[in-house]
Design an enzyme around this catalytic site. Structure first.
Site: not given
Length: 318
Positions: A132, A185
């Site tokens: 991530e 994002t």
């Protein structure tokens, strides 16, 4: 294990935030998901020999999350063992359903199996978080933790990491509508205010606490009353076409709650039965029917199991 054998691992999509649980709450879906295949290699180093399912993902092990995760695991074990990896994506990228988390979780699990399980599942959360970090610049756990552990997961803190698996205390079915638009994002986070009014914070904390209690007490009414985001949804929803109409349609069809999955653009709704979830999915799809925007829909129970071993097979049959 000999070098002609593959480990195949599957990790599912996830819904993060869950309305009132921004950055601290997530749950697993049963599908869609990603597969990672792993086997030992003759030479040191990591090689990614295949990336399928979506276009544009690199096979460079230093840039692809599965290579980053695997290398960190080898480094911490002080192993110079070579690995051959493959990534087979079964879920869309940039959907708000934890695409990089599914790949990272599957890689961590597959490599751990291949090396004889030196790490616990909770320890694997830390390694999947490295994927991530590579994908988004932030080593967050609200997607990788449910992908690895299944069910609902609370991320209580990061210093040190304190992940609390809640399991699946009540039957829950999730309808997901993915409008196929690009929503980065970085953009979704950039519009968020860094300070919040006290009154909104109090309502948000009450909703999160209510959701936790509702899950543990098996109180569908309390769950439904608590699935509200006072702070972030009003700001983020303007980036998702027809969000308000989709939410209204989902609730009218019987959903307990509806919100943005992760940073979007996917929209999720939770229902107590599969039949209701099917009606909710149809209602959500109908809103977009004449919008000109293509969509994908998924209907999944919230499973008790997250990442799992698909098979251990020989290279010839793989």
């Amino acid at each position: 294990m000999n070098q002609n054998e593959f480990i195949k691992a599957y990790a599912p999509a996830t819904v993060a935030n869950v309305c009132c649980g921004f950055d601290v709450l997530g749950f697993a879906l049963d599908q869609p998901g990603d597969e990672v295949w792993a086997r030992l290699a003759d030479k040191p180093g990591i090689t990614i020999t295949a990336v399928t399912g979506v276009a544009g993902l690199t096979a460079d092990p230093k840039e692809n999350v599965i290579g980053v995760v695997a290398q960190k695991m080898l480094d911490d074990l002080q192993l110079e063992q070579g690995l051959e990896l493959q990534l087979h994506k079964g879920m869309p990228v940039g959907s708000g359903l934890g695409s990089s988390a599914a790949s990272s979780a599957a890689a961590a699990f597959a490599v751990n199996e291949l090396l004889g399980k030196p790490f616990t599942t909770q320890e694997l959360v830390l390694y999947a978080m490295e994927g991530e970090r590579k994908a988004s610049g932030s080593a967050h756990a609200d997607n990788v933790a449910p992908a690895l552990l299944g069910g609902f997961v609370l991320v209580r803190d990061y210093a040190p990491l304190d992940v609390v698996p809640l399991g699946v205390p009540v039957d829950m079915f999730c309808s997901v509508l993915y409008p196929q638009i690009e929503l980065k994002t970085s953009l979704s986070r950039s519009i968020l205010k860094q300070e919040i009014p006290l009154k909104k914070g109090i309502r948000q904390w009450g909703n999160l606490a209510g959701l936790m209690v509702g899950l543990l007490k098996k109180d569908y009414g309390l769950i439904g009353r608590s699935l509200h985001d006072e702070i972030f949804e009003p700001e983020r929803s303007i980036l998702i076409p027809l969000f308000k109409q989709v939410k209204e349609a989902a609730l009218a069809a019987g959903a307990m709650g509806c919100g943005i999955s992760g940073s979007g653009p996917s929209i999720f709704a939770l229902s107590a039965t599969r039949e209701t979830a099917q009606a909710v999915s149809a209602a959500m799809e109908k809103v977009y029917a004449h919008s000109g925007i293509e969509t994908k829909s998924y209907l999944s129970p919230v499973p008790k199991e997250g990442v799992r071993l698909i098979a251990q097979t020989t290279l010839a049959s793989a």
